[in-house]
Design an enzyme around this catalytic site. Structure first.
Site, PDB file in Angstrom:
ATOM      1  N   ASP A  30       0.802  -0.977  -0.129  1.00 24.58           N
ATOM      2  CA  ASP A  30       0.134  -0.008  -0.189  1.00 24.58           C
ATOM      3  C   ASP A  30       0.796   1.266   0.046  1.00 24.58           C
ATOM      4  O   ASP A  30       1.955   1.022  -0.062  1.00 24.58           O
ATOM      5  CB  ASP A  30      -0.884  -0.105   1.209  1.00 24.58           C
ATOM      6  CG  ASP A  30      -2.315   0.764   0.983  1.00 24.58           C
ATOM      7  OD1 ASP A  30      -3.342   0.139   0.799  1.00 24.58           O
ATOM      8  OD2 ASP A  30      -2.376   2.066   0.905  1.00 24.58           O
ATOM      9  N   LYS A  35      -1.959   3.053   7.434  1.00 24.80           N
ATOM     10  CA  LYS A  35      -2.443   1.629   7.417  1.00 24.80           C
ATOM     11  C   LYS A  35      -1.704   0.789   7.409  1.00 24.80           C
ATOM     12  O   LYS A  35      -1.709  -0.452   8.289  1.00 24.80           O
ATOM     13  CB  LYS A  35      -3.128   1.234   6.051  1.00 24.80           C
ATOM     14  CG  LYS A  35      -4.517   2.155   5.645  1.00 24.80           C
ATOM     15  CD  LYS A  35      -4.931   1.673   4.417  1.00 24.80           C
ATOM     16  CE  LYS A  35      -6.358   2.735   4.122  1.00 24.80           C
ATOM     17  NZ  LYS A  35      -7.003   2.665   2.970  1.00 24.80           N
ATOM     18  N   THR A 123     -13.104  -3.202  -9.005  1.00 25.91           N
ATOM     19  CA  THR A 123     -14.223  -3.254 -10.263  1.00 25.91           C
ATOM     20  C   THR A 123     -14.078  -2.169 -11.205  1.00 25.91           C
ATOM     21  O   THR A 123     -13.902  -0.941 -10.923  1.00 25.91           O
ATOM     22  CB  THR A 123     -15.500  -2.712  -9.259  1.00 25.91           C
ATOM     23  OG1 THR A 123     -15.715  -3.549  -8.053  1.00 25.91           O
ATOM     24  CG2 THR A 123     -16.763  -2.946 -10.062  1.00 25.91           C
ATOM     25  N   GLU A 155     -14.684  -9.244  -7.152  1.00 25.99           N
ATOM     26  CA  GLU A 155     -15.126  -9.565  -5.832  1.00 25.99           C
ATOM     27  C   GLU A 155     -16.738  -9.382  -5.581  1.00 25.99           C
ATOM     28  O   GLU A 155     -17.091  -8.246  -5.913  1.00 25.99           O
ATOM     29  CB  GLU A 155     -14.225  -8.710  -5.024  1.00 25.99           C
ATOM     30  CG  GLU A 155     -14.443  -9.068  -3.515  1.00 25.99           C
ATOM     31  CD  GLU A 155     -14.040 -10.536  -3.354  1.00 25.99           C
ATOM     32  OE1 GLU A 155     -13.235 -10.996  -3.478  1.00 25.99           O
ATOM     33  OE2 GLU A 155     -15.231 -11.534  -2.874  1.00 25.99           O
ATOM     34  N   GLU A 159     -19.476  -5.920   2.859  1.00 21.23           N
ATOM     35  CA  GLU A 159     -18.947  -5.741   4.078  1.00 21.23           C
ATOM     36  C   GLU A 159     -20.029  -6.135   5.113  1.00 21.23           C
ATOM     37  O   GLU A 159     -21.244  -5.965   4.970  1.00 21.23           O
ATOM     38  CB  GLU A 159     -18.966  -3.905   4.229  1.00 21.23           C
ATOM     39  CG  GLU A 159     -17.837  -3.636   3.109  1.00 21.23           C
ATOM     40  CD  GLU A 159     -17.274  -2.236   3.316  1.00 21.23           C
ATOM     41  OE1 GLU A 159     -17.987  -1.282   4.104  1.00 21.23           O
ATOM     42  OE2 GLU A 159     -16.998  -1.468   2.254  1.00 21.23           O
ATOM     43  N   LYS A 208     -19.847  -8.457 -12.641  1.00 23.79           N
ATOM     44  CA  LYS A 208     -19.737  -7.633 -11.413  1.00 23.79           C
ATOM     45  C   LYS A 208     -20.823  -6.492 -11.413  1.00 23.79           C
ATOM     46  O   LYS A 208     -21.586  -6.152 -10.659  1.00 23.79           O
ATOM     47  CB  LYS A 208     -18.181  -7.128 -11.291  1.00 23.79           C
ATOM     48  CG  LYS A 208     -17.969  -6.217  -9.912  1.00 23.79           C
ATOM     49  CD  LYS A 208     -18.628  -6.926  -8.605  1.00 23.79           C
ATOM     50  CE  LYS A 208     -18.643  -5.924  -7.439  1.00 23.79           C
ATOM     51  NZ  LYS A 208     -19.308  -6.395  -6.521  1.00 23.79           N
ATOM     52  N   LEU A 273     -35.869  -6.266  -1.601  1.00 25.28           N
ATOM     53  CA  LEU A 273     -37.077  -5.961  -1.912  1.00 25.28           C
ATOM     54  C   LEU A 273     -37.696  -5.523  -0.506  1.00 25.28           C
ATOM     55  O   LEU A 273     -38.566  -6.095  -0.146  1.00 25.28           O
ATOM     56  CB  LEU A 273     -37.913  -7.296  -2.760  1.00 25.28           C
ATOM     57  CG  LEU A 273     -37.361  -7.185  -4.155  1.00 25.28           C
ATOM     58  CD1 LEU A 273     -38.318  -8.437  -4.498  1.00 25.28           C
ATOM     59  CD2 LEU A 273     -37.679  -6.012  -4.791  1.00 25.28           C
ATOM     60  N   CYS A 283     -19.675   0.640  -3.113  1.00 28.51           N
ATOM     61  CA  CYS A 283     -20.037  -0.009  -4.549  1.00 28.51           C
ATOM     62  C   CYS A 283     -21.060   0.385  -5.259  1.00 28.51           C
ATOM     63  O   CYS A 283     -21.159   0.908  -6.221  1.00 28.51           O
ATOM     64  CB  CYS A 283     -19.967  -1.568  -4.188  1.00 28.51           C
ATOM     65  SG  CYS A 283     -18.311  -2.304  -3.481  1.00 28.51           S
TER      66      CYS A 283
HETATM   67  P1  NAD Z   1      -9.935   1.066  -0.337  1.00 27.25           P
HETATM   68  O1  NAD Z   1     -10.308   2.374  -0.678  1.00 27.25           O
HETATM   69  O2  NAD Z   1     -10.550   0.417   0.973  1.00 27.25           O
HETATM   70  O3  NAD Z   1      -8.667   0.304  -0.402  1.00 27.25           O
HETATM   71  C1  NAD Z   1      -7.469   0.911  -1.663  1.00 27.25           C
HETATM   72  C2  NAD Z   1      -6.725   0.894  -1.232  1.00 27.25           C
HETATM   73  O4  NAD Z   1      -5.473   0.977  -2.174  1.00 27.25           O
HETATM   74  C3  NAD Z   1      -5.966   1.818  -0.125  1.00 27.25           C
HETATM   75  O5  NAD Z   1      -5.603   1.362   0.998  1.00 27.25           O
HETATM   76  C4  NAD Z   1      -5.200   2.884  -0.902  1.00 27.25           C
HETATM   77  O6  NAD Z   1      -4.362   3.523  -0.113  1.00 27.25           O
HETATM   78  C5  NAD Z   1      -4.304   1.804  -1.785  1.00 27.25           C
HETATM   79  N1  NAD Z   1      -3.668   2.299  -3.023  1.00 27.25           N
HETATM   80  C6  NAD Z   1      -4.208   3.188  -3.894  1.00 27.25           C
HETATM   81  N2  NAD Z   1      -3.130   3.530  -4.976  1.00 27.25           N
HETATM   82  C7  NAD Z   1      -2.079   2.413  -4.519  1.00 27.25           C
HETATM   83  C8  NAD Z   1      -1.061   2.156  -5.317  1.00 27.25           C
HETATM   84  N3  NAD Z   1      -0.574   2.869  -6.375  1.00 27.25           N
HETATM   85  N4  NAD Z   1      -0.042   1.299  -4.721  1.00 27.25           N
HETATM   86  C9  NAD Z   1      -0.525   0.712  -3.402  1.00 27.25           C
HETATM   87  N5  NAD Z   1      -1.725   0.921  -3.039  1.00 27.25           N
HETATM   88  C10 NAD Z   1      -2.563   1.858  -3.590  1.00 27.25           C
HETATM   89  O7  NAD Z   1     -10.824   0.212  -1.404  1.00 27.25           O
HETATM   90  P2  NAD Z   1     -11.875  -1.201  -1.404  1.00 27.25           P
HETATM   91  O8  NAD Z   1     -13.186  -0.961  -0.751  1.00 27.25           O
HETATM   92  O9  NAD Z   1     -10.773  -2.171  -0.813  1.00 27.25           O
HETATM   93  O10 NAD Z   1     -12.052  -1.282  -2.915  1.00 27.25           O
HETATM   94  C11 NAD Z   1     -11.288  -1.743  -3.970  1.00 27.25           C
HETATM   95  C12 NAD Z   1     -11.802  -2.445  -5.071  1.00 27.25           C
HETATM   96  O11 NAD Z   1     -12.617  -3.429  -4.823  1.00 27.25           O
HETATM   97  C13 NAD Z   1     -12.762  -1.187  -5.675  1.00 27.25           C
HETATM   98  O12 NAD Z   1     -12.695  -1.286  -7.030  1.00 27.25           O
HETATM   99  C14 NAD Z   1     -14.168  -1.711  -5.275  1.00 27.25           C
HETATM  100  O13 NAD Z   1     -14.996  -1.223  -6.110  1.00 27.25           O
HETATM  101  C15 NAD Z   1     -13.955  -3.092  -5.115  1.00 27.25           C
HETATM  102  N6  NAD Z   1     -14.807  -3.833  -4.338  1.00 27.25           N
HETATM  103  C16 NAD Z   1     -15.108  -3.306  -3.076  1.00 27.25           C
HETATM  104  C17 NAD Z   1     -16.060  -4.037  -2.212  1.00 27.25           C
HETATM  105  C18 NAD Z   1     -16.139  -3.612  -0.763  1.00 27.25           C
HETATM  106  O14 NAD Z   1     -17.252  -4.020  -0.046  1.00 27.25           O
HETATM  107  N7  NAD Z   1     -15.455  -2.622  -0.292  1.00 27.25           N
HETATM  108  C19 NAD Z   1     -16.661  -5.054  -2.749  1.00 27.25           C
HETATM  109  C20 NAD Z   1     -16.432  -5.674  -4.032  1.00 27.25           C
HETATM  110  C21 NAD Z   1     -15.574  -4.951  -4.703  1.00 27.25           C
END
Ligand code: NAD
Length: 457
Positions: A30, A35, A123, A155, A159, A208, A273, A283
């Site tokens: 990250d 974090k 996504t 994915e 949550e 997705k 529903l 999302c």
């Molecule tokens: P998030 O914002 O919690 O985490 C993203 C992480 O990426 C952050 O910690 C950020 O610091 C890090 N980051 C950004 N640029 C970076 C880089 N260049 N190198 C290293 N780290 C970097 O996001 P999330 O909720 O985990 O979602 C991630 C993806 O998964 C999104 O596309 C989201 O749509 C998808 N998704 C999320 C969920 C969910 O419930 N949160 C469910 C399904 C899909």
């Protein structure tokens, strides 16, 4: 297998932990030092049930490392999973983080001779994995796509129930550029007990978005029905939905092993529903908008999607209308707002209806006193510094002397609120049940004015 994950947010961390459980060595990368430091100490930076134990176990067994973004950890792994955020940018998808991650992988792979698989978990709209990520990796590595593997693995975890979703998925979708990429990645799921859908990259991306658009549509449809019910004296959308849900096509009869009898099965999707304050989170809001913009880029009109988004954007206003009608105005009124997380069992406030409603209440010059079991003041300050609300850990402190109580998140502890408790704490309690979690009859019997989404008065 050695796996590196770029992006150690919600998805990156949970994916990494699930992979360590299968004995893989995972390095989560990250750019956010706070974090990284927290995770290395075994501390989480967000709330998710059962996650802390898993993190501690993975660190103790030395199957997980969390590190600052670097090339060595990518080159030393067999596979890199991209799990960075794809937030909304002007109703479209912001690919900034994705492009940076792809560039880093490309630069790392320039130094590597052996085959490496790049997997996209973030996504992204159809075409992005190959056209943006694959091409960026190719450009910076000097290799052709195919010389490195490319997969798209959307994915679906939710949550609040992420651990069971990650360990017992309904299906695993793997879109792949070619057979070699897919074989390599699918080998990780040898012990999976669910269907594995092997497909092409664009289909995986589309699955997705379709999934999230479907759930969002069900929610907005339910909320439109609620708006009609609210105008009909004596009609409660809960009665309407309960009757609809009994349709055999929605709740079929199934054999129950425990009782050895046939009884109704209630599929999880029925919870979409039901009427409420609208959908939120990281999302559904951004993905519906991104899909709509994507359709536009194909010169297509998607009126259903547009309406789903519009209905959701205006749903918090429905709560304000109910509160205004109940009190005759909100100026100077003390409002107890219950729930800031976008749903129970999480502290995620991204696009949360509770936050939107708090903002609207402040606009009406109400005094907003909030409770949420998991959302912290720090979380609010970091993300919404302009939000001048008071947040108390004790629900009774929030309910005390409130002119009106608004429920915006269906936390279990709010289901336990009793008419007796309210009468003790406030002189003239009024309830707005934005999530339909209280028993209407109990409050009406206790002569407490009860208003709710979808309840005609
Ligand atoms: P998030 O914002 O919690 O985490 C993203 C992480 O990426 C952050 O910690 C950020 O610091 C890090 N980051 C950004 N640029 C970076 C880089 N260049 N190198 C290293 N780290 C970097 O996001 P999330 O909720 O985990 O979602 C991630 C993806 O998964 C999104 O596309 C989201 O749509 C998808 N998704 C999320 C969920 C969910 O419930 N949160 C469910 C399904 C899909």
């Amino acid at each position: 297998m050695k796996i590196s994950i770029i992006g150690t947010g919600y998805i990156g961390l949970i994916t990494g932990l699930a992979l360590t459980k299968k004995g893989n060595f995972v390095t989560c990368l990250d750019i956010d030092q706070a974090k990284i430091d927290a995770l290395n100490k075994g501390e989480l930076f967000f709330y998710e049930p059962r996650l802390k134990n898993l993190l501690k176990q993975a660190l103790q067994r030395k199957l997980l490392r969390v590190s600052r973004m670097n090339y060595e950890d990518i080159t030393n792994s067999n596979m890199t999973i991209i799990a960075v955020g794809t937030p909304e940018l002007n109703y479209d998808i912001d690919l900034r983080y994705i492009k940076n991650a792809a560039k880093s992988i490309g630069e790392a792979l320039k130094r590597k001779k052996r085959y490496h698989v790049v997997v996209v978990k973030s996504t992204v709209t159809p075409g992005t994995t190959e056209q943006v990520i694959g091409k960026t990796v190719a450009y910076f590595s000097g290799k052709q796509i195919g010389e490195f593997g490319l997969c798209m693995n959307p994915e679906f975890l939710r949550e609040g129930s992420a651990i069971s979703d990650a360990f017992y998925p309904d299906r695993i979708v793997v879109g792949a550029y070619d057979k070699k990429s897919s074989q390599k990645y699918i080998s990780l799921f040898r012990s999976a007990k669910c269907p594995i859908i092997g497909t092409n990259l664009k289909t995986a991306e589309m699955i997705k978005y379709t999934s999230n658009a479907l759930f969002a549509t069900m929610i907005s449809f339910s909320n439109e029905i609620a708006r009609i019910c609210e105008k009909l004296n004596g009609v409660d959308c809960e009665d309407v939905w309960n009757a609809i849900h009994l349709d055999q096509r929605l709740t079929p009869l199934g054999y129950q092993i425990k009782t050895k009898r046939l009884s109704k099965i209630t599929p999880g999707f029925l919870q979409y529903l039901r009427s409420g304050c609208g959908y939120g989170g990281s999302c559904l809001p951004k993905d519906t908008k991104a899909l709509n913009s994507f359709a536009k880029s194909l010169k297509l009109d998607t009126p259903i999607l547009r309406s789903v988004i519009r209905t959701n954007n205006t749903q918090p206003q429905q709560i304000i209308l109910l509160a205004k009608n109940a009190l005759g105005g909100l100026h100077g009124k003390r409002v107890a707002l219950l729930g800031l997380a976008f749903k129970p069992n999480t502290d995620d406030i991204r696009e949360s209806p509770g936050i939107k409603i708090a903002k609207l209440l402040l606009k009406e010059q109400a005094l907003v006193i909030c409770h949420d079991p998991k959302v912290t003041e720090k979380n609010i300050k970091n993300n919404h510094p302009e939000l001048t609300i008071q947040l108390f850990p004790d629900i009774n402190q929030v309910l005390k002397n409130a002119n009106i109580i608004i429920i915006t998140t269906s936390w279990d502890e709010y289901r336990k609120i009793t008419p007796h408790q309210l009468k003790k704490l406030t002189c003239t309690p009024i309830i707005i049940d934005g999530r339909r979690i209280l028993s209407r009859k109990n409050f009406i019997r206790a002569k407490i004015p009860y208003f709710a989404i979808g309840l005609g008065n």
